[in-house]
Every structure is written in C-alpha cells, then in structure tokens.
Design a protein around this motif. Structure first.
Motif, PDB file in Angstrom:
ATOM      1  N   ASN A  63      -7.758   2.126  -4.092  1.00 46.76           N
ATOM      2  CA  ASN A  63      -6.847   1.604  -5.113  1.00 46.76           C
ATOM      3  C   ASN A  63      -7.505   0.772  -6.204  1.00 46.76           C
ATOM      4  O   ASN A  63      -6.815   0.067  -6.942  1.00 46.76           O
ATOM      5  CB  ASN A  63      -5.725   0.781  -4.457  1.00 46.76           C
ATOM      6  CG  ASN A  63      -6.251  -0.405  -3.671  1.00 46.76           C
ATOM      7  OD1 ASN A  63      -7.451  -0.634  -3.588  1.00 46.76           O
ATOM      8  ND2 ASN A  63      -5.336  -1.154  -3.071  1.00 46.76           N
ATOM      9  N   LEU A 168      -0.311   8.235   0.675  1.00 40.55           N
ATOM     10  CA  LEU A 168      -0.339   8.252  -0.785  1.00 40.55           C
ATOM     11  C   LEU A 168      -0.908   9.567  -1.315  1.00 40.55           C
ATOM     12  O   LEU A 168      -0.368  10.152  -2.264  1.00 40.55           O
ATOM     13  CB  LEU A 168      -1.178   7.077  -1.310  1.00 40.55           C
ATOM     14  CG  LEU A 168      -0.577   5.682  -1.134  1.00 40.55           C
ATOM     15  CD1 LEU A 168      -1.619   4.609  -1.446  1.00 40.55           C
ATOM     16  CD2 LEU A 168       0.652   5.493  -2.034  1.00 40.55           C
ATOM     17  N   ILE A 173       0.150  10.223  -5.117  1.00 43.47           N
ATOM     18  CA  ILE A 173       0.207   8.916  -5.774  1.00 43.47           C
ATOM     19  C   ILE A 173      -1.195   8.318  -5.749  1.00 43.47           C
ATOM     20  O   ILE A 173      -1.740   8.044  -4.674  1.00 43.47           O
ATOM     21  CB  ILE A 173       1.198   7.970  -5.066  1.00 43.47           C
ATOM     22  CG1 ILE A 173       2.604   8.538  -5.090  1.00 43.47           C
ATOM     23  CG2 ILE A 173       1.150   6.589  -5.687  1.00 43.47           C
ATOM     24  CD1 ILE A 173       3.218   8.642  -6.476  1.00 43.47           C
ATOM     25  N   ALA A 178       0.046   3.575  -7.112  1.00 44.54           N
ATOM     26  CA  ALA A 178       0.533   2.867  -5.927  1.00 44.54           C
ATOM     27  C   ALA A 178       0.812   1.407  -6.243  1.00 44.54           C
ATOM     28  O   ALA A 178       1.801   0.828  -5.766  1.00 44.54           O
ATOM     29  CB  ALA A 178      -0.487   2.977  -4.795  1.00 44.54           C
ATOM     30  N   ASP A 182       4.357  -0.547  -5.915  1.00 44.74           N
ATOM     31  CA  ASP A 182       4.460  -1.801  -5.171  1.00 44.74           C
ATOM     32  C   ASP A 182       5.097  -2.890  -6.042  1.00 44.74           C
ATOM     33  O   ASP A 182       5.940  -3.661  -5.564  1.00 44.74           O
ATOM     34  CB  ASP A 182       3.084  -2.266  -4.717  1.00 44.74           C
ATOM     35  CG  ASP A 182       2.601  -1.569  -3.456  1.00 44.74           C
ATOM     36  OD1 ASP A 182       3.442  -0.939  -2.776  1.00 44.74           O
ATOM     37  OD2 ASP A 182       1.412  -1.661  -3.146  1.00 44.74           O
ATOM     38  N   LYS A 232       8.779   5.985  -2.635  1.00 44.72           N
ATOM     39  CA  LYS A 232       8.196   4.773  -2.059  1.00 44.72           C
ATOM     40  C   LYS A 232       8.659   4.597  -0.618  1.00 44.72           C
ATOM     41  O   LYS A 232       7.860   4.230   0.260  1.00 44.72           O
ATOM     42  CB  LYS A 232       8.610   3.564  -2.901  1.00 44.72           C
ATOM     43  CG  LYS A 232       8.146   2.212  -2.365  1.00 44.72           C
ATOM     44  CD  LYS A 232       6.642   2.084  -2.348  1.00 44.72           C
ATOM     45  CE  LYS A 232       6.240   0.656  -1.980  1.00 44.72           C
ATOM     46  NZ  LYS A 232       4.766   0.548  -1.766  1.00 44.72           N
TER      47      LYS A 232
END
Length: 275
Positions: A63, A168, A173, A178, A182, A232
């Motif tokens: 990420n 993910l 995603i 992500a 969030d 999500k």
C-alpha cells in the motif's frame, strides 16, 4: 470463526501499535543510526524477508506509493544489518508495552498465559501465500513474556495483512485505492485528505479518484456509492475469513481464556493510545 478473527484483531492490534505510536521503538532504531522514522520502519519491518530489493518490499507491503520504498531500501541496510534493525524493533516494542502496562500487569501470570496462547495460534497457520508472515516465522521466539506477546501479535498482524492483500488483489483494489476506501469507511471526506495519501501528487490522487468513479465505487462528490460500500464490506469479510486459520489451533476453552486474559491488557493500551 470469522467473528473470532475480528475479535482477536481488535484485541491484538493495540499490542502491535506500540511499535508505531510509542517512542521506545523509534529510539532504539535511531540509536542504531537510522536517520528517519521511515528508514527504521522499512528496515526493521522488511528485515525478516532478508536483503531483498525494493521491488520485493514494495510488493509485500502493497500500500505504499511508487518509489516510497526505494527511498529507504536497500540504503537503510547498507550500514546497519537487517538483523540488528529487527532486534531493535522487538526490544523497543516490548519496552513500550512494559511501560504502558506497568509492572503489575506486565509481570502477571495472565499476560504470560496470553503470550503463550497467542504464540500457539501464531505458529499454527500455513505459510503458503503469506510472505510477511512467513518471514516473521523465521525469527526466534523471545523468552520474555511481554516480548513474546508482542512478537506473536505481530506475527498474526502480518498473517492478517497478507490475507488482506489477497482480498484487495481479488477485488482489483490497489494500495492507494485501499487507503481511499478506508478513509471513506472512517467518515473522512474528502478522502484525499486522509493522512496516508494526502502527501501524494494531486495528479495521482485525481487519477485514483477517477478510476474509482469509473468503476462506480465513489460518486461525483467522492463519497461511497452502494457498490463501493459493498465492495469494502466484502473485502473486510474476506480478510476476517482468511485470518481465521491460526485460531483453529486453540480449543474453545483456550480461546475463551485468551480473550479473558487479553481484555484487561488491551483496555490499558487503548486508554493510552498505545503510546
């Protein structure tokens, strides 16, 4: 078992968070010679993977924006061996837990039992497809109960993180996307203001938001659509499902005992913000 995985995440995450929120870990890493927080973060967290190139760390962490890992790996290892960085991370994190919990709780039989049960779960899951978890499994298990609790909790955190990445990827995603999801789940608007992404180039954030709009996951105002909210939800549900395997090693009695022993520990950590 899925609901148990979520409950254990809630109980153990504050244990892991001392690494990032409290001072002792940063002080240990700085004493080794790491110049910045992020030098120490990347060097110590990636250390169990061995001296792999930045591309591998970028893939395993998932990420971080393009180029962020390369600013720290492998340069953070050039003068400080990875083994020293990961050891400093463990020392500092355990020191934070002892300080926050106080001598009575840190030295209690309940904490020692929680450490043993958490470690039993943490060493019971298959490693296939779990890169970060597998790396943590190669490290020696501390004998000190406080250090052992942190170590086991962090193993389970990496195991859960590996599964979250799989969820993910399956949902198509990316890492920045992500973070946006969030942010929206936390009620942050605009999501581009979220602390994990606000520093990225505006052009990159605009590209990410445009892609999410094109897929129907956010609306023109940058808020969740029903499809986005459901995406999500599915990702989180699958993450819980994939995180359940370690706890299958515990009997129902052991599970109840672990929860009971962790609850007062977690309560103290939550009250302190893990710092």
């Amino acid at each position: 078992m899925t609901s148990l995985a979520r409950r254990m995440f809630e109980l153990l995450e504050p244990v892991c968070m001392v690494t990032f929120a409290a001072d002792e870990c940063n002080e240990e890493l700085a004493a080794l010679g790491h110049r910045t927080y992020w030098d120490g973060y990347f060097a110590s967290r990636a250390a169990p993977l061995g001296r792999v190139p930045a591309e591998v760390v970028h893939a395993a962490f998932y990420n971080f924006a393009d180029g962020e890992v390369a600013r720290h790996i492998p340069s953070a290892w050039e003068t400080i061996p990875p083994e020293e960085s990961v050891a400093a991370r463990g020392r500092g994190s355990a020191a934070s837990l002892r300080r926050i919990l106080g001598p009575e709780l840190a030295g209690s039989r309940g904490l020692a039992r929680a450490a043993d049960l958490t470690m039993k779960a943490a060493t019971s899951a298959p490693i296939e497809g779990r890169v970060m978890y597998a790396g943590m499994r190669t490290l020696p298990v501390p004998s000190d109960p406080v250090a052992r609790l942190w170590h086991a909790a962090t193993m389970l955190r990496e195991h859960r993180g590996d599964g979250h990445i799989a969820a993910l990827v399956g949902a198509r995603i990316g890492g920045t996307e992500a973070h946006v999801l969030d942010a929206l789940a936390q009620g942050i608007h605009p999501p581009e203001s979220f602390g994990r992404v606000h520093h990225l180039p505006k052009e990159r954030l605009a590209e990410v938001m445009a892609g999410l709009r094109e897929r129907g996951l956010v609306d023109e105002e940058g808020r969740f659509t029903e499809a986005g909210r459901e995406t999500k939800r599915r990702i989180e549900a699958l993450t819980d499902e994939l995180a359940s395997a370690p706890y299958e090693a515990l009997s129902p009695t052991e599970t109840d005992e672990l929860i009971a022993e962790l609850e007062p520990i977690t309560a103290v950590l939550v009250a302190s913000g893990s710092q």
